[in-house]
Design a protein around this motif. Structure first.
Motif, PDB file in Angstrom:
ATOM      1  N   SER A  52     -14.435  13.613  13.788  1.00 23.87           N
ATOM      2  CA  SER A  52     -13.876  14.117  15.041  1.00 23.87           C
ATOM      3  C   SER A  52     -13.444  13.021  16.003  1.00 23.87           C
ATOM      4  N   HIS A  53     -13.849  11.765  15.770  1.00 27.33           N
ATOM      5  CA  HIS A  53     -13.597  10.653  16.699  1.00 27.33           C
ATOM      6  C   HIS A  53     -14.261  10.919  18.056  1.00 27.33           C
ATOM      7  N   VAL A  54     -15.389  11.590  18.023  1.00 26.46           N
ATOM      8  CA  VAL A  54     -16.116  11.973  19.230  1.00 26.46           C
ATOM      9  C   VAL A  54     -17.590  11.673  19.027  1.00 26.46           C
ATOM     10  N   PHE A  55     -18.213  11.043  20.015  1.00 21.99           N
ATOM     11  CA  PHE A  55     -19.670  10.984  20.058  1.00 21.99           C
ATOM     12  C   PHE A  55     -20.171  12.300  20.652  1.00 21.99           C
ATOM     13  N   SER A  56     -21.079  12.962  19.951  1.00 22.78           N
ATOM     14  CA  SER A  56     -21.594  14.218  20.481  1.00 22.78           C
ATOM     15  C   SER A  56     -23.026  14.417  20.007  1.00 22.78           C
ATOM     16  N   ALA A  57     -23.751  15.187  20.782  1.00 19.99           N
ATOM     17  CA  ALA A  57     -25.097  15.606  20.391  1.00 19.99           C
ATOM     18  C   ALA A  57     -25.227  17.078  20.741  1.00 19.99           C
ATOM     19  N   ALA A  58     -25.838  17.845  19.835  1.00 15.80           N
ATOM     20  CA  ALA A  58     -25.941  19.286  20.039  1.00 15.80           C
ATOM     21  C   ALA A  58     -27.199  19.809  19.366  1.00 15.80           C
ATOM     22  N   THR A 109     -12.708   2.720  14.548  1.00 14.94           N
ATOM     23  CA  THR A 109     -11.465   2.240  15.166  1.00 14.94           C
ATOM     24  C   THR A 109     -10.439   3.342  15.385  1.00 14.94           C
ATOM     25  N   SER A 110     -10.459   4.392  14.595  1.00 15.97           N
ATOM     26  CA  SER A 110      -9.370   5.373  14.596  1.00 15.97           C
ATOM     27  C   SER A 110      -9.175   5.970  15.986  1.00 15.97           C
ATOM     28  N   ASN A 111      -7.917   6.231  16.326  1.00 18.84           N
ATOM     29  CA  ASN A 111      -7.530   6.541  17.693  1.00 18.84           C
ATOM     30  C   ASN A 111      -8.270   7.737  18.277  1.00 18.84           C
ATOM     31  N   ASN A 112      -8.623   7.605  19.548  1.00 22.29           N
ATOM     32  CA  ASN A 112      -9.248   8.682  20.304  1.00 22.29           C
ATOM     33  C   ASN A 112      -8.203   9.411  21.132  1.00 22.29           C
ATOM     34  N   ALA A 113      -8.605  10.564  21.680  1.00 22.39           N
ATOM     35  CA  ALA A 113      -7.665  11.394  22.436  1.00 22.39           C
ATOM     36  C   ALA A 113      -7.103  10.651  23.640  1.00 22.39           C
ATOM     37  N   ASP A 114      -7.948   9.931  24.378  1.00 22.12           N
ATOM     38  CA  ASP A 114      -7.462   9.268  25.589  1.00 22.12           C
ATOM     39  C   ASP A 114      -6.461   8.172  25.255  1.00 22.12           C
ATOM     40  N   GLU A 149     -13.973   8.863  24.372  1.00 22.37           N
ATOM     41  CA  GLU A 149     -13.109   7.738  24.716  1.00 22.37           C
ATOM     42  C   GLU A 149     -13.577   6.405  24.144  1.00 22.37           C
ATOM     43  N   ARG A 150     -14.699   6.392  23.446  1.00 21.92           N
ATOM     44  CA  ARG A 150     -15.252   5.135  22.955  1.00 21.92           C
ATOM     45  C   ARG A 150     -15.352   5.141  21.439  1.00 21.92           C
ATOM     46  N   HIS A 151     -15.399   3.950  20.864  1.00 17.16           N
ATOM     47  CA  HIS A 151     -15.560   3.763  19.427  1.00 17.16           C
ATOM     48  C   HIS A 151     -16.969   3.255  19.133  1.00 17.16           C
ATOM     49  N   GLY A 152     -17.367   3.349  17.870  1.00 15.97           N
ATOM     50  CA  GLY A 152     -18.668   2.812  17.512  1.00 15.97           C
ATOM     51  C   GLY A 152     -19.341   3.593  16.412  1.00 15.97           C
ATOM     52  N   ARG A 159     -23.932   3.472  19.779  1.00 14.83           N
ATOM     53  CA  ARG A 159     -23.601   2.087  20.083  1.00 14.83           C
ATOM     54  C   ARG A 159     -22.084   1.911  20.040  1.00 14.83           C
ATOM     55  N   SER A 160     -21.537   1.225  21.043  1.00 14.22           N
ATOM     56  CA  SER A 160     -20.083   1.135  21.172  1.00 14.22           C
ATOM     57  C   SER A 160     -19.658  -0.259  21.607  1.00 14.22           C
ATOM     58  N   PRO A 161     -18.780  -0.934  20.843  1.00 12.40           N
ATOM     59  CA  PRO A 161     -18.211  -2.202  21.324  1.00 12.40           C
ATOM     60  C   PRO A 161     -17.293  -1.944  22.514  1.00 12.40           C
ATOM     61  N   LYS A 162     -17.226  -2.913  23.416  1.00 10.69           N
ATOM     62  CA  LYS A 162     -16.369  -2.732  24.591  1.00 10.69           C
ATOM     63  C   LYS A 162     -14.897  -2.759  24.226  1.00 10.69           C
ATOM     64  N   THR A 163     -14.558  -3.448  23.108  1.00 13.08           N
ATOM     65  CA  THR A 163     -13.158  -3.464  22.684  1.00 13.08           C
ATOM     66  C   THR A 163     -13.073  -3.526  21.172  1.00 13.08           C
ATOM     67  N   ILE A 164     -12.021  -2.939  20.644  1.00 10.63           N
ATOM     68  CA  ILE A 164     -11.663  -3.102  19.231  1.00 10.63           C
ATOM     69  C   ILE A 164     -10.309  -3.798  19.112  1.00 10.63           C
ATOM     70  N   ARG A 165      -9.744  -4.217  20.228  1.00 15.96           N
ATOM     71  CA  ARG A 165      -8.430  -4.856  20.240  1.00 15.96           C
ATOM     72  C   ARG A 165      -8.523  -6.362  20.022  1.00 15.96           C
ATOM     73  N   GLN A 166      -9.727  -6.889  20.082  1.00 14.79           N
ATOM     74  CA  GLN A 166      -9.970  -8.304  19.851  1.00 14.79           C
ATOM     75  C   GLN A 166     -10.986  -8.448  18.716  1.00 14.79           C
ATOM     76  N   PRO A 167     -11.022  -9.599  18.051  1.00 11.72           N
ATOM     77  CA  PRO A 167     -11.915  -9.743  16.895  1.00 11.72           C
ATOM     78  C   PRO A 167     -13.398  -9.727  17.231  1.00 11.72           C
ATOM     79  N   THR A 168     -13.776 -10.024  18.473  1.00 11.13           N
ATOM     80  CA  THR A 168     -15.183 -10.035  18.860  1.00 11.13           C
ATOM     81  C   THR A 168     -15.379  -9.204  20.114  1.00 11.13           C
TER      82      THR A 168
END
Length: 542
Positions: free
Chosen positions: A428-434, A458-463, A491-494, A510-519
């Protein structure tokens, strides 16, 4: 009881006063959409200028271009994997030696097995070696060698037997190569360096590779894919070779045993897909996977008396996906087939295997690996007088399109008093808990499954496609799904981690602040716990 609908805008409406068409208009207003036309700024972006694609098959470098890996451990065996570079093959294949030891030094008396493996072109020079006769609950190191070369050393672990104090695992999915760097995998691999965060097992819930290259108007320099559309086995092999060339993904495989299932982008969305034969063949070549039945990915793994993990296949045996009515969802009035008890996503054999396995298991915790989101993702709930499971659902590809089968699973758990059932979902590209009960519209209905959905690597999110953000959608979804939805972040990846003990399961997103840079540095989006015997999700301070 009078039911009210609280919109993100603050407007409160009586549910019984709303017909389905009025509910749709209310939802449009709540997220800044009017008259069925997406508001300014919410339309998908135009495509950037993607790099030219040669169409040539990708090939990595070095004698072991895809690294090493292990998978599907049992108490006395594990599958070990690598791939030899084809340039070393003179036509007879490449004979490798597999070593497994109790120490990374592979010293005298520490090597417990040395096994041959022949890498040939008909399996893309991949080898999967089953090592048996191992000790339970033991960490081993392994490596491969040929022609004077030695691979990276990998680490793996066998499952325990009997009483177990703890199982630590991670779950991830959806790692489109062209959408960003695998900074999440860098963090995941790094957890192995600290005994306080080290893991026993990693679950991949699908979309390990993507059959398409560029998509969603995203191009990240340094993440090029030469093939836009994979259709043949050789093209899917190329995708695996490219994805497994990534050093962070290689580090995860070298650090932990992995349990894999495929999903739609791996090449099989539904029975009869044209590319499925080659895609699934490449999947079994490039990942070490056991089969309960020949060619199948649904299977279970035990972790002593503490947990049994059930990996499911929601693609191979499904009835056709129902057509959807629009971006705001499809109602059970428009598509009564949603509640048809004869529709299946699992198929009869797998469904019976799963139901019986859950109720017969003597493990304390039952863990379901689900490619697709399980909890009801509704834009509107059940109206008075409608049958259980009614509502307007946002994605009929997932369990929402097979709601009767979902209810049958929940009813089976309730009727057999099965407790401590967890579910990890991807796609779903969504973090969720239910916390999902047999009747999510009845607050007295006892939850039977605690679900944790992992966001995409990495796959694109809605935002990222300029659709409404969590500030608009989260309050609305919580108001419509008040009894079961506990956390939502789109809106976040991880990825997710979990620590399972006899008293509770604790989960981190857990979510990296960016996936647009290598680190990247990593943030904790949420911490949650499920106390034993409750199936209820408690949110903790992050």
């Amino acid at each position: 009881m009078r039911t009210v609908l609280v919109l993100a805008s603050g407007l409160v409406l009586r549910r019984e006063s709303l017909g389905e068409s009025m509910q749709r208009r209310a939802f449009l207003a709540s997220v800044g959409i009017a008259g069925g036309v997406i508001a300014a700024g919410c339309a998908p972006r135009s495509n950037p200028l993607y790099p030219n694609q040669s169409g040539e098959l990708f090939e990595g470098s070095g004698p072991y271009p895809s690294g090493v890996g292990s998978g599907d451990p049992t108490a006395d065996s594990v599958l070990l994997w690598t791939r030899a570079h084809p340039e070393r093959d003179s036509g007879q294949g490449i004979l490798l030696t597999t070593e497994i030891a109790t120490s990374p030094q592979f010293g005298v008396g520490q090597i417990v097995a040395q096994l041959p493996a022949l890498a040939t072109a008909n399996r893309d020079h991949c080898v999967t070696v089953e090592v048996t006769g191992l000790q339970p609950a033991t960490t081993y190191w392994y490596r491969f060698s040929y022609d004077g070369t030695t691979s990276t050393t990998g680490r793996t672990r066998t499952a325990p037997v009997g009483g177990v104090d703890r199982l630590r695992l991670a779950a991830f999915s959806c790692q489109r190569y062209t959408h960003g760097f695998y900074t999440a995998h860098s963090d995941l691999a790094g957890l192995a360096e600290d005994p306080g965060t080290d893991l026993d097992l990693v679950l991949c819930l699908g979309d390990y590779v993507y059959e398409t290259g560029y998509a969603d108007a995203v191009y990240v320099p340094g993440r090029e894919d030469p093939i836009q559309q994979a259709r043949t086995q050789d093209q899917f092999r190329s995708k695996y070779r490219m994805y497994r060339s990534d050093p962070n993904l290689q580090a995860v495989h070298a650090a932990y045993p992995m349990v894999n299932v495929f999903d739609n982008h791996d090449g099989l969305a539904a029975p009869g897909d044209d590319q499925a034969t080659g895609a699934i063949a490449a999947f079994f070549e490039h990942l070490p996977v056991r089969s309960r039945l020949p060619g199948r990915i649904d299977r279970s793994l035990r972790w002593g008396d503490l947990a049994e993990i059930f990996m499911t296949d929601q693609r191979s045996f499904r009835d056709p996906t129902l057509d959807e009515e629009g971006p705001l969802g499809t109602s059970t009035s428009e598509r009564p087939e949603i509640l048809d008890p004869n529709r299946t996503m699992l198929g009869a054999e797998q469904r019976n295997w799963l139901l019986n396995g859950l109720s017969d298991s003597n493990a304390q915790w039952k863990v379901i690996g689900s490619q697709l989101m399980f909890w009801p993702w509704r834009s509107f709930g059940k109206l008075p007088g409608q049958p259980r499971g009614s509502g307007i659902y946002l994605n009929l590809t997932q369990w929402d399109g097979y709601a009767a089968e979902r209810l049958a699973l929940l009813d089976h758990l309730e009727q057999n008093n099965v407790r401590n059932t967890l579910l990890f979902s991807g796609d779903s590209h969504v973090f969720s808990a239910a916390q999902i009960a047999p009747d999510v519209d009845n607050p007295r209905s006892v939850p039977r499954i605690a679900e944790f959905g992992t966001g995409s690597v990495t796959s694109n999110n809605a935002d990222e496609n300029n659709y409404p953000t969590d500030d608009a959608t989260r309050p609305y979804l919580r108001s419509v799904n008040p009894n079961h939805l506990r956390f939502f972040e789109s809106e976040r990846h991880g990825y997710a981690t979990a620590e399972i003990t006899p008293s509770e399961t604790s989960v981190e997103f857990r979510s990296p602040k960016t996936i647009r840079q290598p680190t990247s540095v990593t943030q904790i989006l949420s911490r949650m716990r499920v106390a034993a015997d409750t199936q209820r999700v408690e949110l903790l301070a992050p």
